[in-house]
Design an enzyme around this catalytic site. Structure first.
Site, short mmCIF file in Angstrom:
data_model
loop_
_atom_site.label_atom_id
_atom_site.label_comp_id
_atom_site.label_asym_id
_atom_site.label_seq_id
_atom_site.Cartn_x
_atom_site.Cartn_y
_atom_site.Cartn_z
N ASN A 391 11.22 49.32 16.21
CA ASN A 391 10.03 49.84 16.84
C ASN A 391 10.34 50.35 18.24
O ASN A 391 10.40 51.57 18.47
CB ASN A 391 8.95 48.75 16.88
N ASP A 392 10.61 49.44 19.16
CA ASP A 392 10.83 49.85 20.55
C ASP A 392 11.94 50.88 20.72
O ASP A 392 11.84 51.76 21.57
CB ASP A 392 11.17 48.61 21.41
N VAL A 393 12.96 50.79 19.89
CA VAL A 393 14.11 51.69 20.06
C VAL A 393 13.79 53.12 19.64
O VAL A 393 14.63 54.01 19.77
CB VAL A 393 15.35 51.20 19.28
N THR A 394 12.56 53.34 19.12
CA THR A 394 12.18 54.70 18.75
C THR A 394 11.02 55.20 19.60
O THR A 394 10.52 56.28 19.39
CB THR A 394 11.70 54.74 17.29
#
Lengths: 464, 105
Positions: A391-394
């Site tokens: 999630n956060d890495v995108t």
């Protein structure tokens, strides 16, 4: 065996360890590297057994057998998803072993040629205490990290007032105790140092949240090396010093890479307290925005009609054990002539390289698994990004929203692909507590459900 | 005696810094895909601390120091066997593409 002979054999052993690390520059040479490491260790152990002062072969043999049996049993049984816990547990053992060796040297300095009981050389005492300090911190810090990774302890960062001040005071207290210890060589003070260092290890890891674990695990890896170094100085043993320095450097570099992957300084991570509790404050009100929801058939249809798919796995994939089902999905797509590749963010998973191991376990060839900077420029030419458990890495907010806690973090540019498929359990935010605006975009389809189940369903739809 | 022991320390320090530099360059050359096996290997080799434990456990009879040494040997052995084996397991999973696709290249 002469002292020179010992020194030469230890040198060979140290060189083999360096080659063991060097081998990891490529998967093809890595297996040989591991064998070098094993040979180096065998040489080191047998050389030491040849010492004139080493007589108790039965006891030592038994100890090695017991330890070896336990270690082998665990290593052969462990699930690859549980690797981070295992590594943390192993680090704690190195730390504890360092404490015991230091204690042994303190109680029997003659065996190590560092003086007599009550009149141990000053330099040796200082080195011994430093080895003990780092060893004990490694031990308790790793135990706590293990608990957090295993889920026995909440992964949420635990923060309290004056945390850093308390740690600093404890650290100064330890320094003071070390000075006392060097002066009067009292066993009581030695054990006090051990206990307070153990306490410090707990306090250092407690404020660090679950998703920061890649940094913590790397850091403890580094500590275990420095502990070995400390013992190496105590025993004036170059092999221990060299190996300790190699491990210490390795852990330090991994910590650096991991914190860079989150755009945070190591200090920032260590001070901790990031994420977990800030969901409400950080997320904007998105309740009125519409999310496009899809099911496995929709996903199968979208991917079947694409030329290229990039799969972005994250920790959620590991939790759901979805790697095998995911690979099956990838295989079917490849058979259809679709280009399938995997994009790995540096901090995906709970330890460095975790995703790569899981995908390798599922028989994904390593050439298809690419790092962030290798694949990021390919997203605009890609039709479908399949994000599973990440999630956060995108999150594009890392580039655009300066107020976001993840601002500045390098991300995988899935937003630039023509369409994005998001496999998620629910609309919950990532660990950073930041809402992901990608969910609300027109070209995003949300696939709610268990990652493994979803992949299996897609496989069914694809084969139907 | 004093001069001798400080000499030993300086040699140790020399070795230490050179080893750090070697470690720095060697570890940067490790491919990111193999960072987990890297941790496995470093875990195993840091247990070379077993050398110290064996020295402590080597004496005949039983005293405090020997017991500590033996515990150290057990702990380090868990790590040595466990570390190398788990690394072996990881590395044996990293495979190339099947031959069919390779010929295409």
């Amino acid at each position: 065996m002469s002292a020179n002979m010992v020194a030469i054999l230890y040198l060979i052993s140290a060189l083999l360890f360096i080659f063991a690390l060097r081998g990891l520059s490529h998967p093809e040479s890595s297996r040989m590297g591991n064998i070098f490491g094993v040979i180096g260790m065998i040489i080191a152990v047998f050389t030491t057994l040849m010492f004139k002062s080493v007589l108790s072969y039965y006891e030592i043999g038994a100890a090695i057998l017991i330890g070896g049996a336990i270690g082998s049993f665990i290593a052969l049984r462990i699930e690859m998803t549980a690797l981070p816990q295992l590594v943390a547990a192993f680090h704690s053992l190195v730390g504890l072993a360092a404490v015991f060796v230091a204690a042994a040297a303190f109680y029997d300095p003659v065996a190590f040629n560092i003086g007599k009981v009550g009149s141990i050389k000053t330099a040796s005492l200082v080195e011994m205490s430093i080895g003990t300090l780092i060893g004990a911190i490694t031990f308790s810090g790793s135990v706590l990290a293990f608990g957090k990774l295993q889920g026995t302890i909440s992964g949420k960062p635990i923060v309290f007032k004056f945390q850093h001040l308390i740690n600093a005071i404890i650290f100064l207290l330890i320094i003071f105790l070390i000075v006392l210890f060097v002066i009067n060589q009292s066993p009581t003070i030695f054990w006090t140092i051990v206990i307070i260092s153990i306490l410090l290890g707990f306090l250092v890891v407690i404020p660090i949240g679950g998703a920061d674990m890649p940094v913590v695990v790397s850091m403890l890896n580094s500590y275990s090396g420095w502990a070995a170094c400390g013992i190496g100085f105590t025993l004036s043993n170059n092999l221990l010093i060299i190996t300790g320095a190699l491990v210490g450097a390795s852990g330090a570099i991994l910590s650096y890479i991991m914190s860079k992957g989150m755009n945070r300084s190591i200090i920032n991570v260590v001070l901790g307290g990031f994420g977990g509790e800030q969901d409400t404050s950080a997320s904007k009100d998105n309740s009125d925005k519409i999310v496009k929801q899809g099911n496995a058939e929709d996903a199968a249809y979208i991917m079947k009609n694409a030329d290229s798919v990039i799969i972005v796995p994250g920790y959620g994939m590991a939790v759901a054990q979805a790697q095998h089902a995911l690979r099956e999905m990838g295989d079917i797509l490849k058979k259809e002539g679709i280009e399938v590749r995997y994009a790995i963010h540096p901090v995906a998973g709970r330890m460095p390289g975790h995703m790569n191991v899981l995908l390798a376990e599922a028989n994904v060839p390593y050439e298809e698994v690419l790092e962030l900077d290798e694949i990021n420029h390919d997203f605009p030419m890609t039709e479908v990004s399949f994000v599973i458990g990440a999630n956060d890495v995108t999150n594009p907010a890392a580039k655009t929203d300066e107020s976001s806690p993840i601002f500045g973090m390098p991300i995988l540019d899935v937003e630039k692909s023509q369409s994005v498929l998001f496999v998620k359990r629910s609309m919950a935010t990532g660990y950073s507590g930041v809402d992901n605006e990608l969910f609300y975009r027109d070209n995003t389809t949300m696939l709610f459900g268990d990652a493994k189940k979803m992949c299996e369903d897609i496989v069914k739809s694809l084969s139907a | 005696m004093e001069a001798h022991s400080s000499e030993v320390f300086v040699i140790g320090l020399t070795v230490f810094f050179l080893a750090c530099i070697i470690g720095y360059y060697v570890v940067w050359s490790v491919t990111p895909a193999l960072h987990s096996p890297l941790m496995g290997v470093t875990n195993a080799i840091s247990s070379v601390i077993i050398v110290g434990a064996i020295l402590a456990a080597g004496s005949q009879g039983f005293d405090t120091s020997k017991i500590f040494g033996l515990i150290g040997v057990v702990l380090a052995s868990v790590n040595i066997f466990g570390g190398f084996l788990v690394t072996y397991r990881m590395l044996s999973m990293f495979k190339k593409k099947t031959k069919k696709t390779k010929e295409k290249e």
